[in-house]
Scaffold this motif. Structure first.
Motif, PDB file in Angstrom:
ATOM      1  N   SER B 334       1.432  52.452  51.089  1.00  0.00           N
ATOM      2  CA  SER B 334       0.630  52.680  51.822  1.00  0.00           C
ATOM      3  C   SER B 334      -1.124  51.947  51.107  1.00  0.00           C
ATOM      4  O   SER B 334      -0.190  51.791  50.061  1.00  0.00           O
ATOM      5  N   ASP B 335      -1.777  51.373  51.493  1.00  0.00           N
ATOM      6  CA  ASP B 335      -3.105  51.112  51.345  1.00  0.00           C
ATOM      7  C   ASP B 335      -3.425  52.034  50.296  1.00  0.00           C
ATOM      8  O   ASP B 335      -4.292  52.311  49.162  1.00  0.00           O
ATOM      9  N   THR B 336      -2.999  53.660  49.901  1.00  0.00           N
ATOM     10  CA  THR B 336      -3.309  54.659  49.578  1.00  0.00           C
ATOM     11  C   THR B 336      -2.326  55.243  48.816  1.00  0.00           C
ATOM     12  O   THR B 336      -1.962  56.254  49.565  1.00  0.00           O
ATOM     13  N   PRO B 337      -1.375  55.124  48.421  1.00  0.00           N
ATOM     14  CA  PRO B 337       0.153  55.658  47.951  1.00  0.00           C
ATOM     15  C   PRO B 337      -0.141  56.839  47.217  1.00  0.00           C
ATOM     16  O   PRO B 337      -1.113  57.203  46.271  1.00  0.00           O
ATOM     17  N   PRO B 338       0.810  57.907  47.167  1.00  0.00           N
ATOM     18  CA  PRO B 338       0.521  59.211  46.569  1.00  0.00           C
ATOM     19  C   PRO B 338       1.070  58.603  45.033  1.00  0.00           C
ATOM     20  O   PRO B 338       1.819  57.713  44.499  1.00  0.00           O
ATOM     21  N   PRO B 339       0.028  59.476  44.407  1.00  0.00           N
ATOM     22  CA  PRO B 339      -0.172  59.255  42.474  1.00  0.00           C
ATOM     23  C   PRO B 339       1.008  60.153  42.171  1.00  0.00           C
ATOM     24  O   PRO B 339       1.638  59.070  41.469  1.00  0.00           O
ATOM     25  N   ALA B 340       1.842  60.727  43.150  1.00  0.00           N
ATOM     26  CA  ALA B 340       2.818  61.305  42.420  1.00  0.00           C
ATOM     27  C   ALA B 340       4.477  60.198  42.409  1.00  0.00           C
ATOM     28  O   ALA B 340       5.083  59.552  41.446  1.00  0.00           O
ATOM     29  N   LEU B 341       4.440  58.971  43.242  1.00  0.00           N
ATOM     30  CA  LEU B 341       4.969  58.440  43.241  1.00  0.00           C
ATOM     31  C   LEU B 341       5.295  57.032  42.564  1.00  0.00           C
ATOM     32  O   LEU B 341       6.137  56.490  42.144  1.00  0.00           O
ATOM     33  N   VAL B 342       3.466  56.545  42.334  1.00  0.00           N
ATOM     34  CA  VAL B 342       3.089  55.601  41.675  1.00  0.00           C
ATOM     35  C   VAL B 342       2.901  55.673  40.059  1.00  0.00           C
ATOM     36  O   VAL B 342       4.331  54.963  39.096  1.00  0.00           O
ATOM     37  N   ALA B 343       2.958  57.639  39.582  1.00  0.00           N
ATOM     38  CA  ALA B 343       3.749  57.736  38.382  1.00  0.00           C
ATOM     39  C   ALA B 343       4.936  57.342  38.495  1.00  0.00           C
ATOM     40  O   ALA B 343       6.331  56.905  37.098  1.00  0.00           O
ATOM     41  N   ARG B 344       6.445  58.037  39.225  1.00  0.00           N
ATOM     42  CA  ARG B 344       7.666  58.018  38.997  1.00  0.00           C
ATOM     43  C   ARG B 344       8.274  56.507  39.052  1.00  0.00           C
ATOM     44  O   ARG B 344       8.922  56.297  38.670  1.00  0.00           O
ATOM     45  N   THR B 345       6.908  55.916  39.524  1.00  0.00           N
ATOM     46  CA  THR B 345       7.605  54.480  39.641  1.00  0.00           C
ATOM     47  C   THR B 345       7.310  53.473  38.788  1.00  0.00           C
ATOM     48  O   THR B 345       8.419  52.976  38.170  1.00  0.00           O
ATOM     49  N   ALA B 346       5.818  54.112  37.288  1.00  0.00           N
ATOM     50  CA  ALA B 346       5.633  53.368  36.979  1.00  0.00           C
ATOM     51  C   ALA B 346       6.854  54.230  36.136  1.00  0.00           C
ATOM     52  O   ALA B 346       7.446  53.656  34.638  1.00  0.00           O
ATOM     53  N   ALA B 347       7.345  55.291  35.454  1.00  0.00           N
ATOM     54  CA  ALA B 347       8.262  55.661  34.687  1.00  0.00           C
ATOM     55  C   ALA B 347       9.553  55.089  35.109  1.00  0.00           C
ATOM     56  O   ALA B 347      10.629  54.424  33.958  1.00  0.00           O
TER      57      ALA B 347
END
Lengths: 420, 528
Positions: B334-347
């Protein structure tokens, strides 16, 4: 996108699914030409890519300028009449790049003012952050959701009018960007129009299909796709009625995309569609390599830029009494040339302000000098004027706008430039 | 509902017949092959039938099961969406929208198996696509005789079986954007940029992709590094490498770091650019002094190793993991992705040293991806709009420039973004008043058969629908083209019949074409 829904809710409530052509037509008439008035107009032109201010408004009185730019400096003005190869002197210290010759008469007639060493208090050398700050009007504050031109529109009538009057009394063409996408400077609650070309701004379908398509976007859903679509249909109807393309330009514009966009801005003004804010942008200023001097890459950009603006002013004729034009670029470029006959990202730049009520014929702003200790971070032209000072004066003195604290939050000009 | 066209075809009769014959040969007697091919060629317009299709599905299923084991186990616990919605979600996000028959195919295979398969593109036969691309006529504007890379890119997006790979190519060519209008040699550099630089690494490791881009003549030319040298430093590429390609503008670097990167990159150049030459390191242009980047000391006296180490540092920096994760989540979720998902993806990015298959797997199998909030939440970019429309109609790839020109007219020409930040990933930027008119007009043109490849004649459903009652036509169009997502209001508008007062000029669309034009121009089709 609450605003679109709010502003349009009157029309949305009326147009339901009946699809009765007669009913729709009544709405069409209601939306026809809102009280056309000849108000003030502000045209904003963004030079994207960081234009090299030192080669545009040349400090030919500074020897340091020539020392730092051995291959790309614009030669000192020739004595007597300006030749094509040197700086066109303005006041014995500053001069115009020779490709800007079409703007010289405007300066001489005092319709063109220049602000030098103007820019952002932010130290960023990122194109995108700096453009963002110049358009949001809030340097170093990225969270600002809207652009300053939209805050002007919102503070100055649209939303207030929407509350008390029928939505059709606000022209959909009050703010127009000649651009494929809504620029950051116009993002926000007040409705705006973005189009790359007047010609493309129509629905290519036959009568009842157009009505059905419109109805699809008026089905009451509040999201941005529906809202933008609903606005579009309204704007298309009005444009068809006003037919701006009947206004044949009085002069020939450059055939470049920039020239053509300026011509269309003039057509919208002449068609009295209620245009108050116009915006367009032009790229190609990021001259890291082979930017040239009196001729070359930058000179070609400037020639198109100057010819376009001069054509616009001539074409608008008497209407220029109510029009102001301001140019901007996200920052200037390094004072020293780089190893590739170009310039890297710098700091302060220069802005042009033109118009009937502009006090032109002079270069505004305090000149910081180009000695090593005078440069910003030892490399760039320092900033002595905040770009918001220029914008604020145009809003308050040219457009007659109030609410400067809402348009440029946290900014108060220390002294008035007196541009308008 | 009619069966879809075989997924393995790009609709070039002869090629399709050949591919079909190959598939048959493994399962049927030779005589059957002959009959099959004869029947198939004779009835060229009719799609291939179940036999070879089911065989292919069986093999695909076994392969998908195998590649599924290369990824961490997932469960669909916590997914808000129904199975059918999950199918549409992956086809809209990890592919350029469904072609006729795709929904049934993914449902049969299973969503997670389909994702795993798409994340392993080398295992997906795309021979018909490659053969089609090989037959695109050379572009006369290219001095190297290559096809126009814009044509190739659009064609592959429309018809490649490796859809997720194409989505990633589009993502990376926007992340590492270059501008066709930069100057004469750029046109010669673009085919290789698309084919050899981005495409092979689109689902590879980030460091390999970053390195391939850094050595590509296209990027070296676009951001001026090819001329940067110890006596003429050019900061352009160094700055954008930090700001736009790796750390992000808030990634924690300074002007001194920009200069250090630019100095390390001195000498990374192009061999005879006017002749379209390749990468060359020019030791004499290289700044051999000591450099400090983000606290790392780069010893003096080195050559090409300087910038290789810079790329290592940047590719493994936590800011890069965060920035790339955020952009991928914006693209897929989404245009404003959930921060928790971004963090897991970065991990995942950090844990796997930038293994993009694992990174994308984390996103595409997450509960956030299959959430109500994310479902149909993205606005299609102009590229996605055009490609998804051609696919929805079961259309063919276009070997001419016209599809690419349509995309350009919608505001985002392929390789046509001048500035190095690429087109925005967020939909509000695409939704302007003028843009939506262009989209509506595109829908009308497609329904009228004016978009190459996209013709109602190619749409399998059209054959039985042309004579069906309007309500049945609308049901099919809503199901097939709008993924069943039409609001009751929109459906009512599609149902409204011909209008006796219709006096507009031109040839009005009638019947099925009218409904399809409305659907392609509807707000629902602007979303994915």
């Amino acid at each position: 996108m609450e605003r679109r829904v709010f502003v349009r809710s009157g029309a949305l409530a009326l147009v339901t699914l009946g699809l009765s052509p007669r009913f729709l037509r009544r709405v069409v008439f209601a939306a026809d030409l809102p009280a056309a008035r000849r108000g003030k107009v502000l045209i904003c032109l963004f030079q994207r890519g960081a234009a090299d201010a030192l080669n545009i408004v040349v400090p030919h009185g500074e020897s340091a300028y020539y020392a730092m730019r051995p291959t790309i400096a614009i030669p000192r003005p020739a004595r007597g009449t300006p030749s094509g190869a040197g700086t066109i002197d303005l006041d014995g210290f500053f001069g115009l790049h020779p490709a800007l010759a079409p703007l010289l008469p405007l300066y001489a007639q005092r319709h063109l003012a220049i602000v030098h060493a103007v820019g952002s208090p932010s130290a960023t050398r990122s194109h995108f952050d700096a453009q963002d700050y110049m358009e949001s009007g809030t340097p170093d504050a990225k969270a600002t959701p809207d652009g300053w031109l939209n805050r002007y529109l919102a503070a100055q009538g649209t939303c207030e009018a929407g509350r008390t009057r029928a939505p059709s009394t606000v022209s959909p063409f009050r703010a127009v960007a000649l651009a494929p996408e809504t620029p950051r400077i116009l993002e926000g609650p007040a409705p705006t129009v973005a189009m790359s070309d007047l010609q493309e701004f129509s629905v290519r379908a036959t009568g009842s299909q157009v009505e059905r398509l419109e109805a699809l976007y008026r089905t009451g859903s509040a999201d941005i796709v529906h809202a933008t679509g609903a606005e579009s249909f309204e704007a298309v109807r009005m444009l068809r009625a006003a037919n701006p393309q009947q206004y044949v330009p009085a002069v020939e514009y450059p055939r470049s995309p920039f020239g053509q966009r300026l011509q269309q801005i003039a057509q919208l003004i002449k068609a009295d569609v209620g245009l108050e804010i116009a915006f367009t942008d032009v790229g190609g200023w990021d001259t890291h390599v082979n930017q040239g001097a009196a001729t070359g890459q930058l000179a070609e950009r400037l020639a198109d830029f100057a010819r376009g603006i001069a054509a616009l002013v001539t074409d608008l004729g008497d209407r220029m009494a109510d029009v102001a034009i301001v140019t901007m670029s996200e920052f200037g470029r390094m004072a020293r040339e780089n190893g590739n006959g170009g310039t890297d990202h710098g700091h302060a730049g220069a802005m042009f302000v033109l118009g009937g009520d502009v006090r032109g014929g002079r270069v505004y702003g305090r000149w910081p000098g180009l000695q090593p200790e005078q440069l910003f971070e030892g490399r760039d032209l320092a900033r002595t004027t905040d770009f918001r000072a220029v914008f604020s004066e145009l809003v308050s003195q040219h457009l007659g706008g109030a609410h400067l604290d809402a348009i440029f939050p946290g900014f108060s000009a220390t002294e008035r430039l007196g541009l308008v | 509902m009619m069966r879809g066209r075989d997924a393995g075809t790009v609709g070039v009769g002869r090629l399709v017949a050949a591919a079909c014959a190959r598939a048959c040969a493994r399962a049927c007697a030779a005589v059957w092959v002959a009959v099959w091919v004869a029947v198939w060629v004779a009835a060229c317009a009719s799609p291939p039938r179940a036999g070879p299709r089911e065989e292919a599905t069986g093999r695909a299923s076994a392969r998908a099961e195998r590649v599924l084991r290369e990824f961490p186990a997932v469960s669909d616990f916590g997914r808000d969406l129904t199975t059918d919605q999950q199918v549409l979600q992956v086809l809209d996000r990890a592919a350029f929208g469904p072609r006729p028959g795709d929904v049934a195919r993914v449902r049969r295979l299973g969503v997670d198996r389909w994702i795993a398969e798409q994340l392993t593109p080398d295992g997906i036969d795309d021979g018909a696509m490659d053969a089609f691309v090989a037959r695109i006529p050379p572009d006369t504007a290219q001095s190297n005789g290559a096809a126009d890379p814009r044509v190739v890119k659009v064609a592959r997006a429309v018809a490649s079986e490796r859809q997720l790979q194409e989505v990633m190519v589009d993502f990376w060519e926007n992340h590492f954007t270059v501008y066709a209008g930069k100057g004469r040699p750029m046109r010669d550099f673009l085919p290789a940029y698309d084919r050899d630089v981005i495409r092979p690494h689109a689902l590879g490791h980030f460091r390999d992709l970053l390195g391939a881009v850094a050595k590509s003549p296209a990027m070296l030319f676009y951001l001026d590094n090819w001329r940067s040298g110890v006596r003429g430093l050019n900061e352009n590429y160094g700055r954008e490498l930090l700001e736009l390609h790796t750390l992000g503008v808030d990634g924690g670097y300074t002007q001194a770091d920009v200069i250090a990167v630019a100095r390390a990159l001195t000498g990374w150049s192009i061999d005879r650019p006017a002749q379209g030459g390749g990468f060359i390191f020019r030791p004499r242009l290289h700044d051999t002094g000591e450099k400090v980047l983000l606290g790392h000391h780069l010893a003096a006296g080195r050559g090409i190793a300087d910038a290789e180490e810079v790329l290592d540092i940047l590719a493994r920096h936590p800011s890069t993991a965060r920035f790339v994760a955020l952009k991928l989540c914006e693209r897929f979720v989404s245009d404003t992705p959930p921060p928790a998902l971004v963090a897991r993806t970065a991990a995942t990015f950090t844990r796997t040293d930038g293994d993009l298959r694992q990174v994308v797997w984390t996103i595409l199998t997450s509960p956030e991806f299959f959430s109500r909030a994310a479902y149909r939440a993205k606005v299609k970019s102009p590229f996605e709009l055009v490609v998804s429309a051609v696919r929805a109609l079961g259309g063919q790839p276009d070997s001419t420039r016209r599809s690419a020109q349509v995309i350009a007219r919608l505001g985002e020409p392929v390789f046509g973004h001048q500035a190095p930040n690429g087109y925005p990933e967020t939909g509000t930027s695409w939704m302007s008043t003028g843009a939506i008119l262009a989209r509506i007009n595109f829908g009308q043109a497609a329904a009228a058969g004016r978009i190459p490849g996209a013709s109602l004649d190619d749409w399998p459903a059209a054959r039985i629908l042309r004579t069906a009652p309007r309500a049945a036509q609308v049901d099919s169009v809503v199901g097939e083209i709008l993924g069943g997502a039409a609001s009751p209001d929109s459906r009512a508008i599609l149902l409204s019949g011909g209008n006796p007062l219709d006096t507009g000029g031109g040839t009005p669309l009638r019947g099925l074409a009218q409904i399809v034009g409305l659907a392609l121009g509807a707000p629902e089709f602007q979303r994915r």
